[in-house]
Design a protein around this motif. Sequence first.
Motif, PDB file in Angstrom:
ATOM      1  N   VAL A   3     -36.741  39.504  -6.894  1.00 13.30           N
ATOM      2  CA  VAL A   3     -36.382  38.099  -6.650  1.00 13.30           C
ATOM      3  C   VAL A   3     -36.627  37.679  -5.209  1.00 13.30           C
ATOM      4  O   VAL A   3     -36.541  36.486  -4.896  1.00 13.30           O
ATOM      5  CB  VAL A   3     -34.896  37.841  -7.008  1.00 13.30           C
ATOM      6  N   VAL A   4     -36.922  38.638  -4.322  1.00 15.04           N
ATOM      7  CA  VAL A   4     -37.189  38.304  -2.928  1.00 15.04           C
ATOM      8  C   VAL A   4     -38.445  37.437  -2.855  1.00 15.04           C
ATOM      9  O   VAL A   4     -39.485  37.778  -3.416  1.00 15.04           O
ATOM     10  CB  VAL A   4     -37.370  39.577  -2.081  1.00 15.04           C
ATOM     11  N   GLY A   5     -38.332  36.310  -2.166  1.00 10.71           N
ATOM     12  CA  GLY A   5     -39.441  35.365  -2.063  1.00 10.71           C
ATOM     13  C   GLY A   5     -39.315  34.186  -3.002  1.00 10.71           C
ATOM     14  O   GLY A   5     -40.028  33.187  -2.848  1.00 10.71           O
ATOM     15  N   GLU A   6     -38.393  34.283  -3.978  1.00 17.04           N
ATOM     16  CA  GLU A   6     -38.172  33.165  -4.896  1.00 17.04           C
ATOM     17  C   GLU A   6     -37.555  31.984  -4.142  1.00 17.04           C
ATOM     18  O   GLU A   6     -36.739  32.151  -3.239  1.00 17.04           O
ATOM     19  CB  GLU A   6     -37.240  33.588  -6.033  1.00 17.04           C
ATOM     20  N   VAL A   7     -37.967  30.779  -4.535  1.00 15.21           N
ATOM     21  CA  VAL A   7     -37.413  29.556  -3.952  1.00 15.21           C
ATOM     22  C   VAL A   7     -36.472  28.927  -4.976  1.00 15.21           C
ATOM     23  O   VAL A   7     -36.853  28.705  -6.129  1.00 15.21           O
ATOM     24  CB  VAL A   7     -38.518  28.567  -3.559  1.00 15.21           C
ATOM     25  N   VAL A   8     -35.244  28.667  -4.557  1.00 10.91           N
ATOM     26  CA  VAL A   8     -34.231  28.099  -5.446  1.00 10.91           C
ATOM     27  C   VAL A   8     -33.678  26.825  -4.824  1.00 10.91           C
ATOM     28  O   VAL A   8     -33.799  26.604  -3.606  1.00 10.91           O
ATOM     29  CB  VAL A   8     -33.082  29.099  -5.702  1.00 10.91           C
ATOM     30  N   ASP A   9     -33.067  26.003  -5.657  1.00 11.49           N
ATOM     31  CA  ASP A   9     -32.454  24.761  -5.181  1.00 11.49           C
ATOM     32  C   ASP A   9     -30.946  24.961  -5.025  1.00 11.49           C
ATOM     33  O   ASP A   9     -30.282  25.422  -5.950  1.00 11.49           O
ATOM     34  CB  ASP A   9     -32.696  23.622  -6.177  1.00 11.49           C
ATOM     35  N   VAL A  10     -30.445  24.590  -3.858  1.00 15.26           N
ATOM     36  CA  VAL A  10     -29.011  24.577  -3.621  1.00 15.26           C
ATOM     37  C   VAL A  10     -28.635  23.161  -3.218  1.00 15.26           C
ATOM     38  O   VAL A  10     -29.077  22.667  -2.167  1.00 15.26           O
ATOM     39  CB  VAL A  10     -28.592  25.566  -2.513  1.00 15.26           C
ATOM     40  N   ASN A  11     -27.876  22.495  -4.077  1.00 13.49           N
ATOM     41  CA  ASN A  11     -27.526  21.089  -3.864  1.00 13.49           C
ATOM     42  C   ASN A  11     -28.784  20.241  -3.631  1.00 13.49           C
ATOM     43  O   ASN A  11     -28.866  19.421  -2.705  1.00 13.49           O
ATOM     44  CB  ASN A  11     -26.563  20.935  -2.688  1.00 13.49           C
ATOM     45  N   ASP A  12     -29.817  20.507  -4.466  1.00 15.17           N
ATOM     46  CA  ASP A  12     -31.081  19.763  -4.461  1.00 15.17           C
ATOM     47  C   ASP A  12     -31.921  19.979  -3.199  1.00 15.17           C
ATOM     48  O   ASP A  12     -32.800  19.158  -2.892  1.00 15.17           O
ATOM     49  CB  ASP A  12     -30.820  18.252  -4.643  1.00 15.17           C
ATOM     50  N   ASN A  13     -31.680  21.060  -2.488  1.00 14.59           N
ATOM     51  CA  ASN A  13     -32.496  21.412  -1.327  1.00 14.59           C
ATOM     52  C   ASN A  13     -33.066  22.811  -1.532  1.00 14.59           C
ATOM     53  O   ASN A  13     -32.359  23.704  -2.014  1.00 14.59           O
ATOM     54  CB  ASN A  13     -31.665  21.379  -0.042  1.00 14.59           C
ATOM     55  N   PRO A  14     -34.343  23.008  -1.177  1.00 14.91           N
ATOM     56  CA  PRO A  14     -34.979  24.308  -1.421  1.00 14.91           C
ATOM     57  C   PRO A  14     -34.579  25.349  -0.377  1.00 14.91           C
ATOM     58  O   PRO A  14     -34.494  25.067   0.813  1.00 14.91           O
ATOM     59  CB  PRO A  14     -36.478  23.978  -1.322  1.00 14.91           C
ATOM     60  N   TYR A  15     -34.334  26.561  -0.877  1.00 16.44           N
ATOM     61  CA  TYR A  15     -34.029  27.699  -0.015  1.00 16.44           C
ATOM     62  C   TYR A  15     -34.797  28.912  -0.527  1.00 16.44           C
ATOM     63  O   TYR A  15     -34.961  29.087  -1.740  1.00 16.44           O
ATOM     64  CB  TYR A  15     -32.531  28.020  -0.012  1.00 16.44           C
ATOM     65  N   LYS A  16     -35.210  29.753   0.394  1.00 11.12           N
ATOM     66  CA  LYS A  16     -35.957  30.951   0.034  1.00 11.12           C
ATOM     67  C   LYS A  16     -35.025  32.161   0.032  1.00 11.12           C
ATOM     68  O   LYS A  16     -34.279  32.377   0.989  1.00 11.12           O
ATOM     69  CB  LYS A  16     -37.100  31.170   1.017  1.00 11.12           C
ATOM     70  N   ILE A  17     -35.065  32.937  -1.041  1.00  8.71           N
ATOM     71  CA  ILE A  17     -34.269  34.167  -1.111  1.00  8.71           C
ATOM     72  C   ILE A  17     -34.993  35.255  -0.325  1.00  8.71           C
ATOM     73  O   ILE A  17     -36.142  35.598  -0.623  1.00  8.71           O
ATOM     74  CB  ILE A  17     -34.069  34.616  -2.572  1.00  8.71           C
ATOM     75  N   VAL A  18     -34.304  35.797   0.702  1.00  7.92           N
ATOM     76  CA  VAL A  18     -34.928  36.831   1.533  1.00  7.92           C
ATOM     77  C   VAL A  18     -34.336  38.216   1.285  1.00  7.92           C
ATOM     78  O   VAL A  18     -34.859  39.212   1.775  1.00  7.92           O
ATOM     79  CB  VAL A  18     -34.793  36.484   3.035  1.00  7.92           C
ATOM     80  N   GLY A  19     -33.237  38.269   0.521  1.00 11.04           N
ATOM     81  CA  GLY A  19     -32.637  39.576   0.281  1.00 11.04           C
ATOM     82  C   GLY A  19     -31.554  39.536  -0.775  1.00 11.04           C
ATOM     83  O   GLY A  19     -31.033  38.472  -1.124  1.00 11.04           O
ATOM     84  N   VAL A  20     -31.238  40.721  -1.292  1.00  9.49           N
ATOM     85  CA  VAL A  20     -30.149  40.909  -2.256  1.00  9.49           C
ATOM     86  C   VAL A  20     -29.252  41.999  -1.696  1.00  9.49           C
ATOM     87  O   VAL A  20     -29.743  43.021  -1.200  1.00  9.49           O
ATOM     88  CB  VAL A  20     -30.683  41.317  -3.646  1.00  9.49           C
ATOM     89  N   TYR A  21     -27.934  41.778  -1.755  1.00  4.28           N
ATOM     90  CA  TYR A  21     -26.989  42.750  -1.196  1.00  4.28           C
ATOM     91  C   TYR A  21     -25.924  43.121  -2.216  1.00  4.28           C
ATOM     92  O   TYR A  21     -25.659  42.376  -3.161  1.00  4.28           O
ATOM     93  CB  TYR A  21     -26.338  42.202   0.073  1.00  4.28           C
ATOM     94  N   GLU A  22     -25.358  44.288  -2.007  1.00  7.60           N
ATOM     95  CA  GLU A  22     -24.272  44.767  -2.861  1.00  7.60           C
ATOM     96  C   GLU A  22     -22.983  44.113  -2.392  1.00  7.60           C
ATOM     97  O   GLU A  22     -22.614  44.228  -1.229  1.00  7.60           O
ATOM     98  CB  GLU A  22     -24.150  46.289  -2.761  1.00  7.60           C
ATOM     99  N   SER A  23     -22.314  43.415  -3.306  1.00  7.61           N
ATOM    100  CA  SER A  23     -21.094  42.715  -2.927  1.00  7.61           C
ATOM    101  C   SER A  23     -20.026  43.712  -2.472  1.00  7.61           C
ATOM    102  O   SER A  23     -19.731  44.668  -3.173  1.00  7.61           O
ATOM    103  CB  SER A  23     -20.548  41.885  -4.094  1.00  7.61           C
ATOM    104  N   PRO A  24     -19.426  43.515  -1.265  1.00  9.72           N
ATOM    105  CA  PRO A  24     -18.382  44.418  -0.787  1.00  9.72           C
ATOM    106  C   PRO A  24     -17.014  44.095  -1.365  1.00  9.72           C
ATOM    107  O   PRO A  24     -16.046  44.815  -1.116  1.00  9.72           O
ATOM    108  CB  PRO A  24     -18.396  44.180   0.731  1.00  9.72           C
TER     109      PRO A  24
END
Length: 404
Positions: free
Chosen positions: A172-193
């Motif tokens: 999923v790294v590199g995917e572009v998603v919309d957050v509140n109708d604004n584009p953001y690029k996913i740069v990483g995935v982390y393990e929830s602490p």
Amino acid sequence: MSIWESFKIALSSIWNHKIRSLLTMLGIIIGVAAVIIIVAIGQGAKTEMTDELFSMDKNIVELYYEEDMSEDGMAMMTGEQPELSTADIETLAEVPGVEAVLATNMASGSLLVDDEQVDLEITGVGSEFFSARDIQVVEGRPLNQLDNDGMNRVLMIDTVAKKKLFKDSDEVVGEVVDVNDNPYKIVGVYESPVPEQFRFSENGEALMPRSVVSMMFGTMEIESLAVIANNPERISEIGQEAADTLTEAKGLEEDQGRYAIFDFSEYEKEFNTVITVMTLFIGSIAAISLLVGGIGVMNIMLVSVTERTREIGLRKALGATRGKILLQFLIESITLTSLGGLLGISLAFFVSMLISIFAPINAIVSPLVVLIGVGFSAFIGVIFGILPANKASKLSPIDALRYE
């Protein structure tokens, strides 16, 4: 007669009446096993819950703004909380004992992927967040200082959010998603602490540069500050010094409020006390079976004295003293209860192992409790063996030999 010979006679007597001896020991076995198992479960629950509630980020001390208190204990509304800045971070970093400073802000956003939309809790962070919180990056890269300085529209999602939003995508790294109708690029995935039971949302969480959160969601760039102590033994001391330093740096007077710390040490002590009291209470109830088992031992030993009256008379006629007869029956009683204690410990270890395997808790068998279990079962043998042993030692040799 030596103690070793008395011990061999005791084992011989137990072996010659195997069923009766086993039934007699049953109360001791169940009692010792029940006490050890209950304490093991209590210790396991205490350790697990303490780790979940208090051990996560144990060296982190949260700072918060506290309104000045009036004489009646009510907070005096002295105005808005002072605005925090990067200069405050630098000031706190110079406090002795502070290893790192965490500055964060918070927001909530609707994240849209294809046709699926979920609400996520978003935390704005700086580059220090990842090393200070020991965040495990499983894909891509962490957020860095350039992301904050450049206000880059990037984000990281945790593994929970990835599973929720990208069921069919391994990368999923590199995917572009919309957050509140604004584009953001996913740069990483982390393990929830954050443990699953303490998460605010089942959809997972996301991290963004705090400068981006401030700009896009209209929050302050720094809403909360926390310090990480370099010495676990001085957490409260270092945290309080940091709070006092921040209060002084913001120029707050006595009637303008102050910065304080969230100190969980008292809550942890109270929590441990509650768990300990509950374990002792339930363990005490289980210990009643030891008392019942001791009564059973005394009953069987009295029967044994009656059965062996002629043997006692013969031994006395051959010169056995009252003390030796007393010691003989005490050794038999202690041997009986000690064997029951050892069998109870074996049963406790087996059941604790099964609990650890099949139940969501790790039962911790304490060596101290095991020693207490053996010692207490032997002690019961002494206490409940005294009456039968005393009765046997008082028998007259003539009367004993004439006993039918």
